[in-house]
Scaffold this active site. Structure first.
Site, PDB file in Angstrom:
ATOM      1  CD  GLU A  61       4.976  -6.578  22.326  1.00 20.58           C
ATOM      2  OE1 GLU A  61       5.339  -5.417  21.856  1.00 20.58           O
ATOM      3  OE2 GLU A  61       4.089  -6.797  22.787  1.00 20.58           O
ATOM      4  CD  GLU A 102      -0.330  -7.957  22.135  1.00 22.96           C
ATOM      5  OE1 GLU A 102       0.491  -8.172  23.214  1.00 22.96           O
ATOM      6  OE2 GLU A 102      -0.107  -8.405  20.914  1.00 22.96           O
TER       7      GLU A 102
HETATM    8  C1  3H9 Z   1       5.172  -8.574  25.883  1.00 22.22           C
HETATM    9  O1  3H9 Z   1       4.206  -7.725  26.526  1.00 22.22           O
HETATM   10  C2  3H9 Z   1       4.797  -9.769  25.066  1.00 22.22           C
HETATM   11  C3  3H9 Z   1       3.230  -9.595  24.596  1.00 22.22           C
HETATM   12  O2  3H9 Z   1       3.083  -8.909  23.274  1.00 22.22           O
HETATM   13  C4  3H9 Z   1       2.552 -11.036  24.307  1.00 22.22           C
HETATM   14  C5  3H9 Z   1       2.548 -11.931  25.571  1.00 22.22           C
HETATM   15  C6  3H9 Z   1       1.903 -13.184  25.297  1.00 22.22           C
HETATM   16  N1  3H9 Z   1       8.151  -7.370  33.222  1.00 22.22           N
HETATM   17  O3  3H9 Z   1      12.896   0.046  33.483  1.00 22.22           O
HETATM   18  P1  3H9 Z   1      12.603   0.300  34.821  1.00 22.22           P
HETATM   19  C7  3H9 Z   1      10.878  -4.149  35.919  1.00 22.22           C
HETATM   20  S1  3H9 Z   1       6.742  -8.352  25.970  1.00 22.22           S
HETATM   21  C8  3H9 Z   1       8.766  -7.565  34.432  1.00 22.22           C
HETATM   22  O4  3H9 Z   1      14.037   0.730  35.754  1.00 22.22           O
HETATM   23  P2  3H9 Z   1      11.434   3.037  34.094  1.00 22.22           P
HETATM   24  C9  3H9 Z   1      12.260  -3.818  35.648  1.00 22.22           C
HETATM   25  O5  3H9 Z   1      12.862  -5.003  35.676  1.00 22.22           O
HETATM   26  C10 3H9 Z   1       6.986  -6.770  27.208  1.00 22.22           C
HETATM   27  N2  3H9 Z   1       9.494  -6.520  34.881  1.00 22.22           N
HETATM   28  O6  3H9 Z   1      11.612   1.531  35.090  1.00 22.22           O
HETATM   29  C11 3H9 Z   1      12.556  -3.234  36.808  1.00 22.22           C
HETATM   30  O7  3H9 Z   1      12.748  -3.988  37.864  1.00 22.22           O
HETATM   31  P3  3H9 Z   1      14.057  -3.720  39.277  1.00 22.22           P
HETATM   32  C12 3H9 Z   1       6.766  -5.678  26.450  1.00 22.22           C
HETATM   33  C13 3H9 Z   1       9.355  -5.473  34.449  1.00 22.22           C
HETATM   34  O8  3H9 Z   1      10.610   3.839  34.949  1.00 22.22           O
HETATM   35  C14 3H9 Z   1      11.438  -2.262  37.388  1.00 22.22           C
HETATM   36  O9  3H9 Z   1      10.294  -2.912  36.681  1.00 22.22           O
HETATM   37  N3  3H9 Z   1       7.022  -4.378  27.578  1.00 22.22           N
HETATM   38  C15 3H9 Z   1       8.771  -5.096  33.357  1.00 22.22           C
HETATM   39  O10 3H9 Z   1      12.723   3.606  33.897  1.00 22.22           O
HETATM   40  C16 3H9 Z   1      11.403  -0.928  36.944  1.00 22.22           C
HETATM   41  O11 3H9 Z   1      11.795  -0.645  35.506  1.00 22.22           O
HETATM   42  C17 3H9 Z   1       8.212  -3.869  27.683  1.00 22.22           C
HETATM   43  O12 3H9 Z   1       9.089  -4.541  26.963  1.00 22.22           O
HETATM   44  C18 3H9 Z   1       8.244  -6.137  32.455  1.00 22.22           C
HETATM   45  N4  3H9 Z   1       7.452  -6.215  31.114  1.00 22.22           N
HETATM   46  O13 3H9 Z   1      10.662   2.347  32.986  1.00 22.22           O
HETATM   47  C19 3H9 Z   1       8.255  -2.978  28.266  1.00 22.22           C
HETATM   48  N5  3H9 Z   1       8.970  -3.840  33.022  1.00 22.22           N
HETATM   49  O14 3H9 Z   1      13.692  -2.443  39.951  1.00 22.22           O
HETATM   50  C20 3H9 Z   1       9.573  -3.063  29.410  1.00 22.22           C
HETATM   51  C21 3H9 Z   1       9.906  -3.334  33.693  1.00 22.22           C
HETATM   52  O15 3H9 Z   1      13.862  -5.037  39.850  1.00 22.22           O
HETATM   53  N6  3H9 Z   1       9.758  -1.962  30.353  1.00 22.22           N
HETATM   54  N7  3H9 Z   1       9.882  -4.371  34.645  1.00 22.22           N
HETATM   55  O16 3H9 Z   1      15.350  -3.428  38.633  1.00 22.22           O
HETATM   56  C22 3H9 Z   1      10.190  -0.795  30.105  1.00 22.22           C
HETATM   57  O17 3H9 Z   1      10.290  -0.236  28.988  1.00 22.22           O
HETATM   58  C23 3H9 Z   1      10.161   0.098  31.308  1.00 22.22           C
HETATM   59  O18 3H9 Z   1      10.418  -0.689  32.463  1.00 22.22           O
HETATM   60  C24 3H9 Z   1       9.051   1.079  31.378  1.00 22.22           C
HETATM   61  C25 3H9 Z   1       9.400   1.811  32.850  1.00 22.22           C
HETATM   62  C26 3H9 Z   1       9.303   2.277  30.451  1.00 22.22           C
HETATM   63  C27 3H9 Z   1       7.596   0.363  31.448  1.00 22.22           C
END
Ligand code: 3H9
Length: 653
Positions: A124, A104
């Site tokens: 999301e 976004e």
């Molecule tokens: C949103 O954006 C809402 C908006 O539209 C509106 C707002 C108003 N936040 O997955 P990994 C941490 S909703 C906090 O193992 P990978 C994760 O917990 C969000 N922490 O790595 C982990 O911590 P730890 C939309 C996050 O390389 C570490 O980072 N976005 C977040 O396998 C490593 O993560 C998503 O839903 C976060 N957003 O994959 C994306 N993301 O090491 C969610 C990750 O302590 N994330 N962490 O266990 C993913 O899909 C994967 O993390 C990503 C990397 C593909 C990015």
């Protein structure tokens, strides 16, 4: 504390650089930092702005750990509106993954470039939410209604090139991103390209019937889920309303979803999945054993699927069978599966051929001499498994990991036949193994720490979700299935029909009701296992008498065209009065009085059975945490993620 956002002038370009490891999530400090950079850019000599990230990825979304807590200023919607309002053209430069709020931010910039390896998307919906910082309003303005709905309701990311095809990315940059993005920004300035605000665009003409079509499809594909339906509503609003009003609809729906049960449950699963990959008491610096070649013993459906999981991750596999004929059969299953993936558009022909080429076959155990990991995946015969492990002990090199894919057997007893029980572990895949995400990693009494750590890490490499289990009959998942199955039989005898039991559980959100699952797995499997038990070991006859009678009448489940249901050639189930008669006669025989059973009772008793067994599993230390059990049930047993898994549901319902 230094800000995770750095603002510098490079010539006449103001570069806003975000550095918030590990994934540049939009924490309050990042949002604040972007606002400060924007303010500073208004006062300096910059003529254009560039938003770019350090580390492995562009912004991967809002900071999920802030969700459910009081909102902290500045809000993301305010930040993106301010980016879009900039009087100087803003360029976003994407690498890694631009997800959710991260995408976004990019969409509020006036121009977007990306590396060809980058991906963008809106995950999301997987958190029970919708894009809440303008995504539902800006995406259809840029890409049209259909692309916007596909992207947001699926939650699946697309490549930068696919995004460019629908107008969400303007330029693909080869080589160094910063260099390329600066050069492009300079080009835009030279061409006199000013701010190009998405807010000022209108949505391209579309067929208004598309919204109802999506609503109907999603009612089936995402049964029971609220967020996908709200996404449709917001995109429809984008086609009718000016941006400001559309944003208000989006904001209201986002707030409602954020406070709702489904998103709370899905956020629990998000963190539980990541927590499950960690083993309590295992130091982070535990060394890992290299795994660059794998052997799989047994070329059945399971062995073939396991081989494919490794080949798909680029790891060469040797598949072992007892003779040429069995090997041929095994390799042809693999072949067929790859052809199926190509046909369904899941894999390109080239990629499928590359993966297929990584799987070789052999009937000689000595081909495993150099394998770093060997996984035994033959049928559930404890003596056969022990024989295989004795052989592996002879042929495998020192340091090789020896794993069994058993679903029930005692991993310690298998390890005990080798001279190296510390190298033995359970790797329990779920069928079809190349598709199902769950991997139960079974830690034996003597399994070495580095063997466990290696398997947990390896699971991620082959794109599985690993959960550690201790040794017990059925480990976490199948052990819980026993009382669940038993309860389903009691419900039939007490008055429910198979279609009522399955219907109630499917309405609750299970991918498939318990009796259809039994039919799919084959009723003969449990029947054979029970034949080896004494009457006492078999327990209450009410828990198995009906399936026994069905098997004895030749009804083995889907494979014989009949089980609890009759199946047509498309494997569609229809109820059969013969089965109902067997149930009613058995109830009479066992002295069980039949009554009307409400659907809610079915759900309560079946989920209650899972929860009770889950608690025992926790008490015995078989599972590390309640969240691990939830992950097992969501990724391996079709439990609805939006209910958070059985333990979460049991705590919060
Ligand atoms: C949103 O954006 C809402 C908006 O539209 C509106 C707002 C108003 N936040 O997955 P990994 C941490 S909703 C906090 O193992 P990978 C994760 O917990 C969000 N922490 O790595 C982990 O911590 P730890 C939309 C996050 O390389 C570490 O980072 N976005 C977040 O396998 C490593 O993560 C998503 O839903 C976060 N957003 O994959 C994306 N993301 O090491 C969610 C990750 O302590 N994330 N962490 O266990 C993913 O899909 C994967 O993390 C990503 C990397 C593909 C990015």
């Amino acid at each position: 504390m230094s800000s995770p956002v750095n603002y510098t002038l490079t010539g006449n370009i103001g570069v806003i650089s975000i550095d918030n490891p590990p994934v540049n999530a939009l924490s309050q400090a990042v949002r604040q930092g972007i606002m400060e950079a924007l303010n500073e850019s208004e006062r300096d000599a910059s003529e254009a702005l560039l938003i770019i990230c350090e580390g492995r990825t562009f912004i991967a979304g809002a900071d999920i750990s802030e969700f459910g807590k009081p909102l902290l200023d500045p809000w993301l919607p305010t930040v993106v509106n301010q980016i879009e309002a900039s009087a100087k053209p803003v360029v976003a430069a994407i690498h890694g993954t631009a997800l959710g709020g991260g995408f976004e931010v990019a969409l509020s910039a006036h121009y977007r470039c990306a590396l060809p390896t980058a991906k963008v998307g809106f995950p999301e919906v997987k958190l029970g939410l919708l894009p809440g910082a303008g995504g539902t309003q800006r995406t259809p303005r840029l890409a049209g209604v259909q692309a916007a709905l596909d992207l947001m309701t699926s939650g699946a990311p697309v490549s930068a090139t696919q995004a460019a095809e629908v107008g969400l990315v303007d330029r693909i940059i080869e080589g160094d991103l910063l260099e390329g993005a600066l050069a492009w920004s300079a080009e835009l300035l030279a061409d006199g390209a000013g701010p190009r605000r998405t807010a000022e665009m209108t949505v391209a003409t579309h067929d208004p019937a598309i919204f109802d079509a999506y609503r109907a499809t999603l009612a089936k594909r995402a049964r029971g889920q609220i967020a996908p339906q709200y996404i449709v509503e917001c995109v429809e609003a984008a086609t009718r309303l000016p941006l400001v009003e559309g944003l208000q609809v989006e904001r209201d729906r986002f707030a409602e979803l954020m406070a709702g049960e489904q998103s709370i449950a899905l956020r629990h699963i998000f963190f539980a999945e990541r927590q499950a990959a960690k083993v309590d008491g295992l130091p982070k610096e535990t060394p890992l054993r290299p795994v660059e070649s794998v052997g799989v013993i047994g070329g059945g459906t399971m062995g073939g699927g396991i081989a494919m999981s490794f080949a798909n991750a680029g790891i060469p596999v040797t598949l072992i069978e007892i003779n040429d004929e069995a090997l041929e059969r095994g390799l042809s299953i693999v072949e067929r599966n790859y052809a199926g993936s190509v046909k369904r558009g899941k894999l390109s022909e080239d990629k499928a051929a590359q993966c297929r080429a990584l799987i070789s076959g052999s009937t000689d155990y000595s081909s495993l001499a150099d394998a770093d990991l060997v996984i035994e995946a033959v049928f559930e015969d404890p003596e056969l498994k022990k024989k295989i492990f004795t052989k592996l002990d002879d042929v495998c090199k020192q340091g090789a990991i020896l794993a069994t894919n058993t679903s029930y057997q005692d991993v310690d007893a298998i390890a005990a036949v080798t001279k190296r029980p510390e190298d033995v572990i359970g790797m329990h895949f779920f069928s079809p193994a190349h598709i199902m995400k769950l991997l139960e990693v079974v830690r034996g009494e003597k399994t070495a720490d580095d063997v466990l750590a290696t398997c947990m890490k390896l699971a991620k490499r082959i794109r599985k979700v690993p959960v550690v289990s201790g040794v017990c009959y059925g480990f976490i998942g199948n052990r819980m299935l026993q009382p669940y199955g038993k309860q389903s039989q009691l419900l039939l005898l007490e008055g429910a029909t198979p279609e009522q039991v399955d219907g109630a559980m499917e309405e609750f959100g299970m991918a498939m009701g318990p009796l259809r699952v039994f039919d799919l797995a084959g009723l003969d499997v449990g029947y054979k296992a029970r034949q080896a038990l004494s009457e006492e070991e078999k327990g209450d006859p009410a828990s198995y008498r009906v399936p026994d009678l069905l098997v004895e009448a030749g009804r083995l489940g889907q494979k014989s065209g009949a089980g609890f249901y009759n199946y047509d050639e498309n494997r569609r189930p229809t109820p059969d009065p013969v089965v109902q008669a067997v149930i009613e006669e058995t109830a009479v025989e066992l002295g069980i009085e039949r009554r009307e059973i409400p659907d809610q009772e079915i759900v309560d008793r079946l989920v209650g059975a899972l929860v009770d067994e889950g608690r025992k599993i926790l008490d015995e230390g078989i599972a590390q945490r309640a969240g691990d059990i939830d992950v097992v049930y969501v990724y391996g047993y079709g439990f609805p993620a939006y209910r958070g898994g059985p333990m979460f549901f049991g705590e919060n319902a």
